[in-house]
Design a protein around this motif. Structure first.
Motif, PDB file in Angstrom:
ATOM      1  N   ASP A  18      -4.704   6.316  -1.443  1.00  0.00           N
ATOM      2  CA  ASP A  18      -3.969   5.163  -0.958  1.00  0.00           C
ATOM      3  C   ASP A  18      -4.172   4.061  -1.990  1.00  0.00           C
ATOM      4  O   ASP A  18      -5.293   3.638  -2.242  1.00  0.00           O
ATOM      5  CB  ASP A  18      -4.475   4.722   0.411  1.00  0.00           C
ATOM      6  CG  ASP A  18      -3.596   3.623   0.989  1.00  0.00           C
ATOM      7  OD1 ASP A  18      -2.365   3.723   0.867  1.00  0.00           O
ATOM      8  OD2 ASP A  18      -4.140   2.660   1.567  1.00  0.00           O
TER       9      ASP A  18
ATOM     10  N   THR B 242       0.851  -1.189   0.000  1.00  0.00           N
ATOM     11  CA  THR B 242       0.000   0.000   0.000  1.00  0.00           C
ATOM     12  C   THR B 242       0.890   1.244   0.000  1.00  0.00           C
ATOM     13  O   THR B 242       1.956   1.242   0.612  1.00  0.00           O
ATOM     14  CB  THR B 242      -0.942   0.067   1.227  1.00  0.00           C
ATOM     15  OG1 THR B 242      -0.202   0.536   2.352  1.00  0.00           O
ATOM     16  CG2 THR B 242      -1.547  -1.280   1.553  1.00  0.00           C
ATOM     17  N   ASP B 243       0.462   2.275  -0.697  1.00  0.00           N
ATOM     18  CA  ASP B 243       1.246   3.513  -0.774  1.00  0.00           C
ATOM     19  C   ASP B 243       0.346   4.724  -0.725  1.00  0.00           C
ATOM     20  O   ASP B 243      -0.548   4.885  -1.554  1.00  0.00           O
ATOM     21  CB  ASP B 243       2.047   3.554  -2.079  1.00  0.00           C
ATOM     22  CG  ASP B 243       3.300   2.720  -1.988  1.00  0.00           C
ATOM     23  OD1 ASP B 243       4.295   3.207  -1.441  1.00  0.00           O
ATOM     24  OD2 ASP B 243       3.269   1.562  -2.453  1.00  0.00           O
ATOM     25  N   LEU B 244       0.627   5.587   0.216  1.00  0.00           N
ATOM     26  CA  LEU B 244      -0.096   6.851   0.335  1.00  0.00           C
ATOM     27  C   LEU B 244       0.482   7.899  -0.607  1.00  0.00           C
ATOM     28  O   LEU B 244       1.700   7.952  -0.823  1.00  0.00           O
ATOM     29  CB  LEU B 244       0.020   7.392   1.761  1.00  0.00           C
ATOM     30  CG  LEU B 244      -0.795   6.684   2.834  1.00  0.00           C
ATOM     31  CD1 LEU B 244      -0.265   7.040   4.214  1.00  0.00           C
ATOM     32  CD2 LEU B 244      -2.270   7.057   2.713  1.00  0.00           C
TER      33      LEU B 244
ATOM     34  N   SER C  77      -8.211   3.785  -2.598  1.00  0.00           N
ATOM     35  CA  SER C  77      -9.002   4.647  -1.716  1.00  0.00           C
ATOM     36  C   SER C  77      -8.645   6.076  -2.059  1.00  0.00           C
ATOM     37  O   SER C  77      -7.474   6.448  -2.027  1.00  0.00           O
ATOM     38  CB  SER C  77      -8.685   4.366  -0.248  1.00  0.00           C
ATOM     39  OG  SER C  77      -9.285   3.159   0.134  1.00  0.00           O
ATOM     40  N   LEU C  78      -9.654   6.868  -2.373  1.00  0.00           N
ATOM     41  CA  LEU C  78      -9.416   8.216  -2.878  1.00  0.00           C
ATOM     42  C   LEU C  78     -10.298   9.214  -2.141  1.00  0.00           C
ATOM     43  O   LEU C  78     -11.520   9.109  -2.164  1.00  0.00           O
ATOM     44  CB  LEU C  78      -9.732   8.245  -4.378  1.00  0.00           C
ATOM     45  CG  LEU C  78      -9.607   9.586  -5.087  1.00  0.00           C
ATOM     46  CD1 LEU C  78      -8.182  10.113  -5.026  1.00  0.00           C
ATOM     47  CD2 LEU C  78     -10.046   9.454  -6.549  1.00  0.00           C
ATOM     48  N   ALA C  79      -9.657  10.170  -1.465  1.00  0.00           N
ATOM     49  CA  ALA C  79     -10.401  11.285  -0.874  1.00  0.00           C
ATOM     50  C   ALA C  79     -10.229  12.481  -1.799  1.00  0.00           C
ATOM     51  O   ALA C  79      -9.108  12.890  -2.109  1.00  0.00           O
ATOM     52  CB  ALA C  79      -9.889  11.593   0.523  1.00  0.00           C
TER      53      ALA C  79
ATOM     54  N   LEU D 160      -6.409  -1.739  -5.837  1.00  0.00           N
ATOM     55  CA  LEU D 160      -7.559  -1.128  -5.176  1.00  0.00           C
ATOM     56  C   LEU D 160      -7.165   0.305  -4.880  1.00  0.00           C
ATOM     57  O   LEU D 160      -5.992   0.577  -4.606  1.00  0.00           O
ATOM     58  CB  LEU D 160      -7.859  -1.834  -3.852  1.00  0.00           C
ATOM     59  CG  LEU D 160      -8.045  -3.349  -3.897  1.00  0.00           C
ATOM     60  CD1 LEU D 160      -7.909  -3.945  -2.496  1.00  0.00           C
ATOM     61  CD2 LEU D 160      -9.407  -3.692  -4.482  1.00  0.00           C
TER      62      LEU D 160
ATOM     63  N   ILE E 182      -0.311  12.024  -0.824  1.00  0.00           N
ATOM     64  CA  ILE E 182      -1.117  13.059  -0.163  1.00  0.00           C
ATOM     65  C   ILE E 182      -0.729  14.439  -0.678  1.00  0.00           C
ATOM     66  O   ILE E 182       0.460  14.758  -0.785  1.00  0.00           O
ATOM     67  CB  ILE E 182      -0.910  12.992   1.368  1.00  0.00           C
ATOM     68  CG1 ILE E 182      -1.241  11.578   1.881  1.00  0.00           C
ATOM     69  CG2 ILE E 182      -1.753  14.036   2.088  1.00  0.00           C
ATOM     70  CD1 ILE E 182      -0.956  11.386   3.363  1.00  0.00           C
TER      71      ILE E 182
ATOM     72  N   THR F 213      -6.198  12.829  -1.121  1.00  0.00           N
ATOM     73  CA  THR F 213      -5.438  11.765  -0.467  1.00  0.00           C
ATOM     74  C   THR F 213      -5.738  10.466  -1.185  1.00  0.00           C
ATOM     75  O   THR F 213      -6.903  10.074  -1.305  1.00  0.00           O
ATOM     76  CB  THR F 213      -5.866  11.625   1.009  1.00  0.00           C
ATOM     77  OG1 THR F 213      -5.692  12.890   1.662  1.00  0.00           O
ATOM     78  CG2 THR F 213      -5.031  10.578   1.722  1.00  0.00           C
TER      79      THR F 213
ATOM     80  N   ARG G 187       4.143   3.990  -7.771  1.00  0.00           N
ATOM     81  CA  ARG G 187       4.801   3.701  -6.498  1.00  0.00           C
ATOM     82  C   ARG G 187       4.526   2.274  -6.038  1.00  0.00           C
ATOM     83  O   ARG G 187       5.425   1.562  -5.588  1.00  0.00           O
ATOM     84  CB  ARG G 187       4.308   4.675  -5.424  1.00  0.00           C
ATOM     85  CG  ARG G 187       4.868   6.062  -5.543  1.00  0.00           C
ATOM     86  CD  ARG G 187       3.958   7.104  -4.895  1.00  0.00           C
ATOM     87  NE  ARG G 187       3.741   6.889  -3.487  1.00  0.00           N
ATOM     88  CZ  ARG G 187       4.527   7.365  -2.513  1.00  0.00           C
ATOM     89  NH1 ARG G 187       5.578   8.080  -2.826  1.00  0.00           N
ATOM     90  NH2 ARG G 187       4.252   7.132  -1.253  1.00  0.00           N
TER      91      ARG G 187
ATOM     92  N   GLY H 293     -12.276  -0.289  -4.040  1.00  0.00           N
ATOM     93  CA  GLY H 293     -11.666   0.744  -3.212  1.00  0.00           C
ATOM     94  C   GLY H 293     -12.703   1.501  -2.423  1.00  0.00           C
ATOM     95  O   GLY H 293     -13.758   0.978  -2.094  1.00  0.00           O
ATOM     96  N   ASP H 294     -12.381   2.735  -2.119  1.00  0.00           N
ATOM     97  CA  ASP H 294     -13.292   3.566  -1.333  1.00  0.00           C
ATOM     98  C   ASP H 294     -13.176   4.991  -1.840  1.00  0.00           C
ATOM     99  O   ASP H 294     -12.182   5.361  -2.482  1.00  0.00           O
ATOM    100  CB  ASP H 294     -12.921   3.491   0.157  1.00  0.00           C
ATOM    101  CG  ASP H 294     -14.019   4.028   1.063  1.00  0.00           C
ATOM    102  OD1 ASP H 294     -15.151   4.233   0.594  1.00  0.00           O
ATOM    103  OD2 ASP H 294     -13.736   4.251   2.255  1.00  0.00           O
ATOM    104  N   VAL H 295     -14.180   5.808  -1.571  1.00  0.00           N
ATOM    105  CA  VAL H 295     -14.158   7.192  -2.005  1.00  0.00           C
ATOM    106  C   VAL H 295     -14.734   8.065  -0.889  1.00  0.00           C
ATOM    107  O   VAL H 295     -15.616   7.637  -0.150  1.00  0.00           O
ATOM    108  CB  VAL H 295     -14.926   7.339  -3.345  1.00  0.00           C
ATOM    109  CG1 VAL H 295     -16.404   7.057  -3.164  1.00  0.00           C
ATOM    110  CG2 VAL H 295     -14.713   8.695  -3.955  1.00  0.00           C
TER     111      VAL H 295
ATOM    112  N   VAL I 277      -3.453   0.235  -3.313  1.00  0.00           N
ATOM    113  CA  VAL I 277      -3.086  -1.121  -2.904  1.00  0.00           C
ATOM    114  C   VAL I 277      -2.801  -1.880  -4.186  1.00  0.00           C
ATOM    115  O   VAL I 277      -3.627  -1.859  -5.101  1.00  0.00           O
ATOM    116  CB  VAL I 277      -4.256  -1.832  -2.187  1.00  0.00           C
ATOM    117  CG1 VAL I 277      -3.831  -3.203  -1.699  1.00  0.00           C
ATOM    118  CG2 VAL I 277      -4.796  -0.974  -1.062  1.00  0.00           C
TER     119      VAL I 277
END
Lengths: 294, 294
Positions: A133, A49-51, A93-95, A91, A53, A131, A75, A122-124, A135
């Protein structure tokens, strides 16, 4: 502020976590990827996993949304390359920040999807800053993943290309160096060659700078290293090549007499000594690369 | 601002993504988890990611660090429960705010690790606000994962408990309702019973409110639903039970005459009609639950 760096943080965390054999986790915290062994499967699975930001890893003023999508996935793919793996899916995750309109998100996903890695979920959410993340899941034949902890005394130390380009690009925002910074190319093909053909004894990607990443490889392998200056990206300084992050080249070790292809640069030799100690031309090289908690 | 909600955003994204069979992805974007089928394995793997962001999903003033760690993982475990899975491991990407000292991080990980799910890896960074992204991997016997899209006409619709407690807790910060909000209990055991014993035709968790989540289940199954009021958490309003998020109960469908255990509440019936349309006591129930992009 946490009064210690990332290496210590991760060491402490690793000692708190139990990994029962029944979990299927073969390798946990501390390498480029975790290794999971599915029951009865012929392959091991790799997870990273890689952030990424806003205002930490990139800035709105200088990074286009498709660059951000590209880099987010690059990454993670670089971590899969470092273990000799083949990406299977990702996957995300996106804010999204208030300024992210439909054009922004379309461009972001265009950059991300350009690698052809299936996005499985993923997620939103909404937040003040963008931000992400990412995977990435990859696969390798069972027990064949390259790791950081396998280097032996006398092994030759290599890097897969010139270093310092990304740091130079970040400083100048121009030319090939900037391209290197915003569009890093994960070394997936080379990772496979290192696993299948050259039988690398240890491998990792150079994401936080050679000095810190080689320190980590040495520490994981319980050895020290002697190196000379690595090949330097045209226009970059030795400092940038030694301590600048985000080059996403591979750092690896091979038995001393392994013949190698062109484009791989031998920079030194693994030796006995205090685990993690690196010397450059005989003098101690401190691990000054990018520490995410410094 | 993105001028549309999450349902449309995810629909658009799903249509952009190709999922070749060789990727091993059996089910992609749009359910509680993605389903991945490892080569030659007896189990399918489930993957879910969940963001938890300061000042979006929690506030520093009201949520203790161990509550945040607990909730971060509970959200992901609830997605695994919704597919009838058993958790195997988790990964955590964590961005720490300047105020996060060693006591804070220790408490956070204590909350997270309390579930006994092995933490296999992740990423760490600094940011202005605490941002966690939890990845949970789970397993189910091959082809047996519960999904949203399997409900049939005439199937009975159930919820696994009283609703509205988390919304009430968020409003009052007191008593059992607050506990429900900060320490939700993922329904892992029930998820397995629904898969193994009751053979649920569709299942999902109620994370964004019954009205929105049932709309999603209906849409995925291509059907409509008629319901009456669900059981209401003591002290909560009907509005909170219908539209309040984060109860983390399960919403599922069973063939009409399936005998069920105590503690499961039948609230209605699946029917033919416009996909996604829900009626409460004969009147249209709009999907007003929590939309992460509204």
């Amino acid at each position: 502020m946490v009064k210690r760096g990332e290496v210590e943080f991760i060491d402490r965390l690793r000692h708190r976590v139990r990994l029962p054999a029944s979990s299927g986790i073969v390798l946990g915290i501390g390498d480029d990827c975790a290794i999971f062994r599915p029951r009865d499967a012929v392959e091991d699975l790799l997870f990273t996993t890689d952030l990424l930001i806003e205002d930490v890893h990139f800035r709105r003023a200088t990074h286009r949304p498709d660059d951000i999508g590209w880099k987010a996935l690059a990454r993670g793919l670089s971590d899969i390359a470092a273990m000799g793996g083949e990406p299977r899916f990702c996957l995300l995750s996106l804010a999204l920040a208030p300024y992210c309109d439909r054009r922004w998100t379309d461009a972001f996903y265009r950059g991300l999807l350009r690698f052809g890695v299936p996005l499985a979920g993923g997620d939103v959410a909404r937040a003040e800053k963008v931000t992400c993340d990412i995977v990435v899941a990859g696969a390798v034949p069972r027990r064949e993943a390259l790791r950081r902890d396998g280097a032996g005394v006398g092994d030759a130390i290599y890097v897969s290309g010139c270093l310092g380009g990304s740091a130079l690009g970040l400083a100048t925002r121009r030319g090939a160096a900037w391209k290197r910074h915003v569009h890093p190319e994960p070394r997936l093909k080379l990772g496979r060659v290192l696993r299948e053909k050259l039988h690398a004894t240890a491998c990792m990607d150079i994401s936080d700078g050679l000095s810190l990443d080689l320190h980590r490889l040495c520490k994981a392998s319980g050895l020290a290293a002697d190196i000379s200056a690595p090949p330097i990206f045209p226009g970059a300084t030795l400092e940038q090549a030694l301590h600048g992050g985000e080059d996403y080249e591979l750092l690896f070790t091979l038995p001393a007499r392994t013949p190698v292809q062109r484009g791989l640069f031998r920079i030194g030799t693994m030796r006995n000594g205090r685990a993690g100690e690196v010397r450059l031309d005989g003098r101690p090289l401190p691990p000054l690369g990018y520490d995410h908690l410094r």
